[in-house]
Design an enzyme around this catalytic site. Structure first.
Site, short mmCIF file in Angstrom:
data_model
loop_
_atom_site.label_atom_id
_atom_site.label_comp_id
_atom_site.label_asym_id
_atom_site.label_seq_id
_atom_site.Cartn_x
_atom_site.Cartn_y
_atom_site.Cartn_z
N GLU A 154 0.77 -1.30 0.01
CA GLU A 154 -0.24 0.09 -0.04
C GLU A 154 0.85 1.30 -0.01
OE1 GLU A 154 -2.93 -0.51 2.93
OE2 GLU A 154 -3.87 -2.22 2.29
N GLU A 188 -5.61 -10.53 -2.22
CA GLU A 188 -6.44 -10.30 -0.89
C GLU A 188 -8.02 -10.22 -1.57
OE1 GLU A 188 -4.94 -7.50 1.97
OE2 GLU A 188 -3.05 -7.80 1.27
C1 XIL Z 1 -5.84 -7.44 8.16
C2 XIL Z 1 -5.95 -8.76 8.88
O1 XIL Z 1 -6.91 -9.58 8.13
C3 XIL Z 1 -6.63 -8.73 10.41
O2 XIL Z 1 -6.61 -9.73 11.07
C4 XIL Z 1 -5.86 -7.49 10.91
O3 XIL Z 1 -6.33 -7.19 12.29
C5 XIL Z 1 -5.59 -6.29 10.34
O4 XIL Z 1 -4.65 -6.72 8.94
N1 XIL Z 1 -4.92 -5.20 3.57
C6 XIL Z 1 -3.57 -6.00 4.04
C7 XIL Z 1 -3.65 -6.76 5.05
O5 XIL Z 1 -2.76 -5.99 3.18
O6 XIL Z 1 -2.84 -7.06 6.02
C8 XIL Z 1 -5.11 -6.56 6.11
O7 XIL Z 1 -5.10 -7.66 6.91
C9 XIL Z 1 -6.37 -6.46 5.38
C10 XIL Z 1 -6.11 -5.38 4.34
#
Ligand code: XIL
Length: 380
Positions: free
Chosen positions: A181, A291
């Site tokens: 990000e 994701e």
């Molecule tokens: C999220 C996890 O799923 C949660 O358990 C944690 O509390 C916060 O992070 N983008 C990303 C991930 O790159 O690392 C994030 O994961 C979700 C958004």
């Protein structure tokens, strides 16, 4: 059958996936490849999981770990049965590994990597450098601010972090999200809230250092830059594309670009998504959807929201399958009972999102068959 779009640097990137999966399966000692858990997906009437289809199509089709909870049943069984890849959800984040400066606790990370290896799953390591949510240790900002030369301090911390974590999993973590990000939300600019942007005079130099350190620590790992919204927001895509071109011009050792795919604000268009994946493939890079989750709330006005959600999953898997440089799709969480969206401080307000391929009873939803069929249709 869909013709694969070819990328110049990787005449058949999908063949890399087959080789990688064979080597993980060999390492697990029982000789079982993900494909051997089911029959051929193109044989009519045979059992075919998403992971089997992925292996046959040359795609890593994965899900996330649930902390170390996914090493326990029944979620562990779900993941190893239906996927051929897994991404660490939280265990490899800097904030999870390091409680006090310099003191690493690898218990959960080791457990996760060992579980993936034992089950012949490709492991995606997430993430070395990220400035949001739970990704940095609480003491991090204070250490930097207290330093006489914050950039020198940050360089030192980055070096220590990569050199401590990456060699530990050398040859076992196939793909690393090196930086996550870089852009502000829905913007083409670097996030001004990023500590890395604030501290480095030149953000490109931060990226260069991060990727160079990772390359030195494991020359064979595939190194990715990961971003939230390029799938569905043109500004974000343009910013990411420009940034990646600058990295390539500078000689930064990047192998791939991840499109996260959290679809809460809108849904992707299959043709546009395919074009955007292809645009990075034409730069000679690998791409992945890293994701994926699709909130059911997007479809509240539809007569059949579950079917409409399945159509989006179909589009995303089909888009990746159509681009030769695209090597995988990972859903963020394996089932609706575990989705991070429902417990997030902002998105949790709109729970339940039911955004995954499996319901809370671990039963496949229509989205599962849609995703698998899209992949099977791409098998040459
Ligand atoms: C999220 C996890 O799923 C949660 O358990 C944690 O509390 C916060 O992070 N983008 C990303 C991930 O790159 O690392 C994030 O994961 C979700 C958004």
């Amino acid at each position: 059958m869909r013709a694969h779009l070819r990328s110049p640097r990787f005449p058949s990137a999908k063949s890399l996936v087959v080789v990688a999966l064979a080597s993980v399966a060999g390492a697990c000692g029982d000789g079982a490849t993900p494909a051997s858990r089911g029959s051929s997906c193109t044989d009519t009437g045979s059992a075919c999981t998403l992971g089997t289809a992925g292996t046959e199509a040359g795609l890593f089709l994965g899900s996330t770990s649930e902390g170390a909870g996914w090493t326990r049943e029944p979620v562990g069984r779900l993941v190893r049965t239906h996927f051929n890849s897994v991404t660490s959800q939280n265990e490899l984040k800097w904030g999870s590994l390091v409680r006090e400066p310099g003191v690493y606790d690898f218990t959960r990370a080791d457990e996760t990597v060992a579980w993936a290896e034992a089950n012949g799953l490709r492991m995606r390591g997430h993430v070395l450098f990220w400035h949001r949510l739970n990704a940095l240790p609480p003491w991090f900002r204070g250490e930097i601010d207290a330093a006489a030369d914050p950039e020198a301090k940050l360089r030192e911390l980055m070096r220590e972090h990569v050199q401590t974590v990456v060699p530990r999993y050398k040859g076992r973590i196939h793909t690393w999200d090196v930086v996550n990000e870089p852009l502000a939300l829905l913007s083409d600019q670097i996030d001004p809230e990023s500590v890395f942007f604030q501290v480095f005079d030149d953000y490109g130099e931060f990226l260069h250092l991060a990727f160079t350190l990772a390359r030195e620590a494991d020359p064979d790992a595939k190194l990715f830059l990961n971003e939230i919204f390029p799938s569905m927001n043109e500004t974000s895509f343009d910013g990411l594309y420009r940034l990646v071109r600058e990295m390539l011009e500078r000689g930064t050792p990047i192998d791939g670009v991840g499109f996260q795919g959290h679809f809460l604000l809108g849904k992707p268009d299959r043709a546009t998504l395919t074009e955007r994946l292809q645009a990075f493939a034409e730069l000679g890079l690998l791409v992945e959807i890293t994701e994926l989750d699709v909130s059911i709330n997007l479809f509240s006005a539809e007569p059949d929201p579950v079917a409409a959600q399945a159509d989006v999953f179909r589009d995303v898997y089909a888009a990746c399958a159509a681009v030769d440089g695209c090597i995988g799709v990972t859903t963020w969480n394996s089932n609706d009972g575990d989705t991070w969206l429902d417990v997030d401080s902002i998105f949790g307000g709109a729970a339940p999102h039911t955004p995954t391929l499996f319901d809370a009873d671990l039963q496949p939803k229509p989205a599962y068959a849609a995703a698998r069929d899209a992949v099977v249709a791409s098998i040459d």
